[in-house]
Design an enzyme around this catalytic site. Sequence first.
Site, PDB file in Angstrom:
ATOM      1  N   LYS A   1      -1.031   9.873   6.140  1.00 48.35           N
ATOM      2  CA  LYS A   1      -2.360  10.421   6.435  1.00 48.35           C
ATOM      3  C   LYS A   1      -2.254  11.900   6.804  1.00 48.35           C
ATOM      4  O   LYS A   1      -3.111  12.702   6.433  1.00 48.35           O
ATOM      5  CB  LYS A   1      -3.024   9.639   7.582  1.00 48.35           C
ATOM      6  CG  LYS A   1      -3.354   8.203   7.207  1.00 48.35           C
ATOM      7  CD  LYS A   1      -4.728   8.131   6.600  1.00 48.35           C
ATOM      8  CE  LYS A   1      -5.087   6.978   5.730  1.00 48.35           C
ATOM      9  NZ  LYS A   1      -4.643   5.669   5.920  1.00 48.35           N
TER      10      LYS A   1
ATOM     11  N   LYS B   1      -1.222   0.115  -4.675  1.00 47.25           N
ATOM     12  CA  LYS B   1      -2.048  -1.055  -4.341  1.00 47.25           C
ATOM     13  C   LYS B   1      -3.526  -0.707  -4.521  1.00 47.25           C
ATOM     14  O   LYS B   1      -3.882   0.468  -4.525  1.00 47.25           O
ATOM     15  CB  LYS B   1      -1.786  -1.469  -2.889  1.00 47.25           C
ATOM     16  CG  LYS B   1      -1.953  -0.318  -1.910  1.00 47.25           C
ATOM     17  CD  LYS B   1      -1.985  -0.731  -0.462  1.00 47.25           C
ATOM     18  CE  LYS B   1      -2.392   0.450   0.392  1.00 47.25           C
ATOM     19  NZ  LYS B   1      -2.906   0.178   1.685  1.00 47.25           N
TER      20      LYS B   1
ATOM     21  N   LYS C   1      -9.423   1.349  -0.828  1.00 50.38           N
ATOM     22  CA  LYS C   1     -10.844   1.716  -0.730  1.00 50.38           C
ATOM     23  C   LYS C   1     -11.092   3.122  -1.257  1.00 50.38           C
ATOM     24  O   LYS C   1     -12.131   3.405  -1.801  1.00 50.38           O
ATOM     25  CB  LYS C   1     -11.286   1.666   0.732  1.00 50.38           C
ATOM     26  CG  LYS C   1     -11.315   0.265   1.306  1.00 50.38           C
ATOM     27  CD  LYS C   1     -12.444   0.131   2.303  1.00 50.38           C
ATOM     28  CE  LYS C   1     -12.195  -0.992   3.271  1.00 50.38           C
ATOM     29  NZ  LYS C   1     -11.263  -0.609   4.341  1.00 50.38           N
TER      30      LYS C   1
END
Length: 326
Positions: free
Chosen positions: A107, A189, A192
């Site tokens: 992040k 993967k 969102k």
Amino acid sequence: MSGIRPTGFLHLGNYFGAVKNYVRMQDEYECYFMVADLHSLTTHPDTKELKSNIHRVLAENIASGLDPDKVALYCQSHVHDTAELYLYLNMLAYVGELERTTTFKEKARQQPDNVNAGLLTYPVLQTADIIIHRASLVPVGKDQEQHLEMCRNFANRFNHRFGEIFPEPAAFNFGEDLVKVPSLDGSGKMSKSENQNATIYLSDPEDLIRKKVKKAITDVGPTEPNTPKPDSIANLFLLMKLVGSQERLQVFEEAWNNCTILYGDFKAQLAEDMVEFIRPIREKAAAIQEDNNYLKEVMEKGAEKANASASKTMALVREALRLNYY
Ligand code: AMP
């Protein structure tokens, strides 16, 4: 206990990594499932869309089979005690271990202009969310494995220093390996926010599902019988295993093994399996999302159950910390 951030549309990864197990657990266990709105602030500081995102996540959980009368389905920010426990746990978490967390490093790379302290202490807040209900089973996908290990460390540290209050929480998938639902582009993967064309959302209309599956990466096909599948193909087989009929899957397995597989047919079947799987969830979720009064009731009922459980734990915590001075 588990949670999902309201940072975007729910997808098949959320469903098979998390929600499906919530639904399976609800008849057997005392369950607390939350929409992790506070966690979303670490990466999504603009709160304009928060309300509609929260409504959608609640609706998609309920449409997937979660029953708000059986579980506590609530918003993280409606349980204020969590903030207090988070503060105590922060005194037990070391900056070094937080900085080494994979998701923090990822992040921090993705948002170099906003490497905030909330991002660093994300696993501490997650621990507070879990142990405030003295929960021991945490249904999550494989991507949460490291966070759960940290959660165990923090809970154990608290117990060691202040007395045995918390059971040891562990990631849970009914005794099976944790699930990682792959994206359609052969790498990574479903997610969102990333690779949206390679992620199938529970709200995707039928044509969009077909279009996305059609574009999924394949290769030239096997030339030798019983060849191991490359990742991109293995991923598509895994997706069919999750959403489709096991007999049809077997037919395609045999076609792979004897080198007669036609990817066009295989992907067309996978697309139809996904369309059929998602349709009832999408339609039900859309109807629930329209019903503001119902969602308000769900949130109120959920908050009441979650707050009752949290305040019992916090009484024990304050006692253990010797913060009762009268
Ligand atoms: P998040 O979307 O990061 O808030 O995650 C909510 C839940 O969905 C967590 O339990 C995750 O482990 C799970 N999850 C998210 N993406 C996937 C995926 N691609 N495969 C399996 N589980 C996932």
